[in-house]
Design a protein around this motif. Structure first.
Motif, PDB file in Angstrom:
ATOM      1  N   GLY A  81       4.356 -14.252 -14.487  1.00  0.00           N
ATOM      2  CA  GLY A  81       3.372 -14.071 -15.545  1.00  0.00           C
ATOM      3  C   GLY A  81       3.936 -13.183 -16.635  1.00  0.00           C
ATOM      4  N   THR A  82       3.146 -12.961 -17.671  1.00  0.00           N
ATOM      5  CA  THR A  82       3.595 -12.141 -18.794  1.00  0.00           C
ATOM      6  C   THR A  82       3.261 -10.677 -18.570  1.00  0.00           C
ATOM      7  N   VAL A  83       4.054  -9.831 -19.208  1.00  0.00           N
ATOM      8  CA  VAL A  83       3.865  -8.388 -19.153  1.00  0.00           C
ATOM      9  C   VAL A  83       3.846  -7.870 -20.586  1.00  0.00           C
ATOM     10  N   PRO A  84       2.854  -7.073 -20.984  1.00  0.00           N
ATOM     11  CA  PRO A  84       2.856  -6.530 -22.345  1.00  0.00           C
ATOM     12  C   PRO A  84       3.904  -5.433 -22.497  1.00  0.00           C
ATOM     13  N   LEU A  85       4.804  -5.622 -23.443  1.00  0.00           N
ATOM     14  CA  LEU A  85       5.804  -4.605 -23.753  1.00  0.00           C
ATOM     15  C   LEU A  85       5.476  -4.042 -25.131  1.00  0.00           C
ATOM     16  N   LYS A  86       5.211  -2.769 -25.197  1.00  0.00           N
ATOM     17  CA  LYS A  86       4.818  -2.156 -26.457  1.00  0.00           C
ATOM     18  C   LYS A  86       6.015  -1.556 -27.180  1.00  0.00           C
ATOM     19  N   TYR A  87       5.939  -1.546 -28.494  1.00  0.00           N
ATOM     20  CA  TYR A  87       6.988  -0.916 -29.307  1.00  0.00           C
ATOM     21  C   TYR A  87       6.958   0.586 -29.054  1.00  0.00           C
ATOM     22  N   ASP A  88       8.135   1.151 -28.782  1.00  0.00           N
ATOM     23  CA  ASP A  88       8.209   2.557 -28.415  1.00  0.00           C
ATOM     24  C   ASP A  88       9.286   3.290 -29.219  1.00  0.00           C
ATOM     25  N   GLY A  89       9.397   2.934 -30.503  1.00  0.00           N
ATOM     26  CA  GLY A  89      10.329   3.633 -31.383  1.00  0.00           C
ATOM     27  C   GLY A  89      11.680   2.961 -31.481  1.00  0.00           C
ATOM     28  N   SER A  90      12.519   3.519 -32.351  1.00  0.00           N
ATOM     29  CA  SER A  90      13.872   2.998 -32.566  1.00  0.00           C
ATOM     30  C   SER A  90      14.883   3.864 -31.837  1.00  0.00           C
ATOM     31  N   THR A  91      15.984   3.254 -31.469  1.00  0.00           N
ATOM     32  CA  THR A  91      17.065   3.986 -30.816  1.00  0.00           C
ATOM     33  C   THR A  91      18.382   3.296 -31.144  1.00  0.00           C
ATOM     34  N   GLU A  92      19.479   3.949 -30.835  1.00  0.00           N
ATOM     35  CA  GLU A  92      20.805   3.386 -31.095  1.00  0.00           C
ATOM     36  C   GLU A  92      21.516   3.060 -29.792  1.00  0.00           C
ATOM     37  N   ILE A  93      22.153   1.903 -29.777  1.00  0.00           N
ATOM     38  CA  ILE A  93      22.991   1.486 -28.658  1.00  0.00           C
ATOM     39  C   ILE A  93      24.389   1.254 -29.200  1.00  0.00           C
ATOM     40  N   ASP A  94      25.311   2.107 -28.803  1.00  0.00           N
ATOM     41  CA  ASP A  94      26.694   2.009 -29.283  1.00  0.00           C
ATOM     42  C   ASP A  94      26.767   1.961 -30.806  1.00  0.00           C
ATOM     43  N   GLY A  95      25.925   2.775 -31.444  1.00  0.00           N
ATOM     44  CA  GLY A  95      25.959   2.882 -32.896  1.00  0.00           C
ATOM     45  C   GLY A  95      25.161   1.832 -33.638  1.00  0.00           C
ATOM     46  N   HIS A  96      24.529   0.900 -32.926  1.00  0.00           N
ATOM     47  CA  HIS A  96      23.737  -0.160 -33.577  1.00  0.00           C
ATOM     48  C   HIS A  96      22.265   0.102 -33.308  1.00  0.00           C
ATOM     49  N   GLU A  97      21.466   0.148 -34.367  1.00  0.00           N
ATOM     50  CA  GLU A  97      20.053   0.479 -34.220  1.00  0.00           C
ATOM     51  C   GLU A  97      19.260  -0.687 -33.629  1.00  0.00           C
ATOM     52  N   GLY A  98      18.339  -0.348 -32.730  1.00  0.00           N
ATOM     53  CA  GLY A  98      17.486  -1.357 -32.126  1.00  0.00           C
ATOM     54  C   GLY A  98      16.081  -0.842 -31.911  1.00  0.00           C
ATOM     55  N   TYR A  99      15.160  -1.766 -31.657  1.00  0.00           N
ATOM     56  CA  TYR A  99      13.775  -1.415 -31.350  1.00  0.00           C
ATOM     57  C   TYR A  99      13.625  -1.317 -29.832  1.00  0.00           C
ATOM     58  N   ARG A 100      12.938  -0.277 -29.403  1.00  0.00           N
ATOM     59  CA  ARG A 100      12.744  -0.035 -27.971  1.00  0.00           C
ATOM     60  C   ARG A 100      11.355  -0.507 -27.553  1.00  0.00           C
ATOM     61  N   PHE A 101      11.314  -1.336 -26.493  1.00  0.00           N
ATOM     62  CA  PHE A 101      10.042  -1.833 -25.958  1.00  0.00           C
ATOM     63  C   PHE A 101       9.938  -1.450 -24.487  1.00  0.00           C
ATOM     64  N   THR A 102       8.775  -0.961 -24.088  1.00  0.00           N
ATOM     65  CA  THR A 102       8.601  -0.482 -22.721  1.00  0.00           C
ATOM     66  C   THR A 102       7.320  -1.046 -22.111  1.00  0.00           C
ATOM     67  N   GLY A 103       7.314  -1.107 -20.783  1.00  0.00           N
ATOM     68  CA  GLY A 103       6.137  -1.565 -20.061  1.00  0.00           C
ATOM     69  C   GLY A 103       6.338  -1.392 -18.571  1.00  0.00           C
ATOM     70  N   SER A 104       5.379  -1.811 -17.789  1.00  0.00           N
ATOM     71  CA  SER A 104       5.466  -1.702 -16.329  1.00  0.00           C
ATOM     72  C   SER A 104       4.591  -2.783 -15.703  1.00  0.00           C
ATOM     73  N   VAL A 105       4.794  -3.000 -14.401  1.00  0.00           N
ATOM     74  CA  VAL A 105       4.034  -4.000 -13.661  1.00  0.00           C
ATOM     75  C   VAL A 105       3.413  -3.319 -12.441  1.00  0.00           C
ATOM     76  N   GLU A 106       2.100  -3.368 -12.356  1.00  0.00           N
ATOM     77  CA  GLU A 106       1.412  -2.851 -11.170  1.00  0.00           C
ATOM     78  C   GLU A 106       1.693  -3.776  -9.983  1.00  0.00           C
ATOM     79  N   ALA A 107       1.549  -3.238  -8.787  1.00  0.00           N
ATOM     80  CA  ALA A 107       1.793  -4.032  -7.578  1.00  0.00           C
ATOM     81  C   ALA A 107       0.960  -5.318  -7.604  1.00  0.00           C
ATOM     82  N   THR A 108       1.658  -6.450  -7.496  1.00  0.00           N
ATOM     83  CA  THR A 108       1.028  -7.766  -7.614  1.00  0.00           C
ATOM     84  C   THR A 108       1.520  -8.667  -6.493  1.00  0.00           C
ATOM     85  N   ARG A 109       0.594  -9.381  -5.889  1.00  0.00           N
ATOM     86  CA  ARG A 109       0.979 -10.340  -4.856  1.00  0.00           C
ATOM     87  C   ARG A 109       1.616 -11.556  -5.534  1.00  0.00           C
TER      88      ARG A 109
END
Length: 343
Positions: A161-189
């Protein structure tokens, strides 16, 4: 006075108009059509980290072991050309230190195969072309082009199924800027698995259909904004077994607090994202802007020269007629005119 148009002014004006049209063509026609998910993709991404897994030989869960997740994506070019969509065959295997050297996905801790079909422009799922399984959402192995600072529906294959990932600010990976998205999944059968009852605390039940449960304590994806390519990924999955109807985990099949792209995978994804973003920026911004400025200057210069023209001295019509009449006054005519005057 008579005006004439110089060849230089026409060349400048023509070149300027050409660059203006070309810059608009690149910005409004070529660049949007360059934003298409490729059909000929062939990539491998690797996650690695410490965690626990169920050792079938020891019939127990072992801790603090290296877990490796390898995902291979191969585009079905023929199916993509027929359908007009991006058709990707995806293979994911989870390996332990024992299974990783075997280099055989069938002998790994877990091996799954999928077939994903998406719209090449929007990245939305398309249900055709022997898709397996049917999935939803708007972000999967990549995000759509021109990523926005908002919440996205990310498809989690393990959850189904789908999981909502929210925008959580900008960050750099090896000098290249990117958007950070975070989320979690509760225990699901997520399903059931037939196992010996003793394994889930039911020794008198023989074989039972134990319940499979899944959770993910932390999902973090860093996405290149222009292309939607995932430059770094971090997950914290847990898969367990429970006795039928139980609310407690009986066996841990897999658990890790941090599985992340390896350094080699991260570096490769950043390089690919940088190259793709650079090409799109060149087509959508750099060339149209430079061409527009240069075209405007050349067109303006050419127009000024055309309007002003090149002034040249000329002769009036009366002067030309006078010269023409004077040329008819031959000596004979002059003499004849004199005799007429004498009479």
């Amino acid at each position: 006075m008579r005006r004439s148009t110089s060849l230089l002014s026409l060349i400048l004006l023509g070149a300027g108009v050409f660059l203006l049209v070309l810059s608009q063509l690149l910005a409004w026609y070529v660049e949007p059509r360059a934003k298409r998910t490729p059909t000929d993709v062939n990539s491998t991404t690797v996650f690695k980290g410490k965690g626990s897994y169920f050792d079938t030989e020891a019939v127990t869960t072992v801790d603090d072991k290296t877990i490796t997740i390898t995902r291979r994506v191969l585009g079905d070019v023929a199916a993509g050309e027929r359908s007009g969509h991006a058709v990707w065959d995806v293979s994911t295997q989870i390996d332990t230190p024992k299974t990783l050297p075997l280099d055989d996905p069938r002998r790994s801790l877990q091996w799954t195969t999928e077939r994903w079909v998406t719209d090449r422009r929007t990245n939305l799922p398309v249900h055709c072309c022997e898709e397996k399984p049917e999935f939803e959402g708007e972000a999967y192995l990549k995000f759509p082009f021109d990523v926005e600072k908002r919440t996205y529906a990310w498809w989690d294959s393990t959850r189904g199924g789908t999981v909502p990932l929210k925008y959580d600010g900008s960050t750099e990976i090896d000098g290249h800027e990117g958007y950070r998205f975070t989320g979690s999944v509760e225990a699901t059968r997520t399903g059931t698995r037939q196992v010996p009852g003793v394994l889930v605390g039911k020794p008198k039940s023989g074989q039972v259909l134990a319940e499979e449960w899944y959770s993910n304590a932390g999902i973090e994806l860093v996405v290149e904004p222009r292309t939607g390519r995932i430059m770094n990924a971090l997950i914290a999955p847990t898969k367990t077994l429970r006795a039928p109807g139980s609310k407690k985990d009986a066996v841990t099949l897999l658990s890790s607090k941090r599985l992340e792209f390896t350094e080699a995978t991260r570096r490769e994804q950043v390089e690919l994202a940088s190259e793709d973003a650079g090409r799109l920026k060149l087509l959508g911004e750099t060339v149209p802007l430079g061409g527009g400025i240069a075209g405007g200057l050349l067109a303006a210069a050419g127009a000024v020269l055309v309007i002003r023209g090149r002034r040249q001295p000329g002769h009036s019509e009366s002067d030309e007629n006078g010269l023409s009449n004077s040329s008819n006054l031959s000596p004979a005519n002059v003499a004849g005119t004199s005799r007429l005057n004498q009479h």
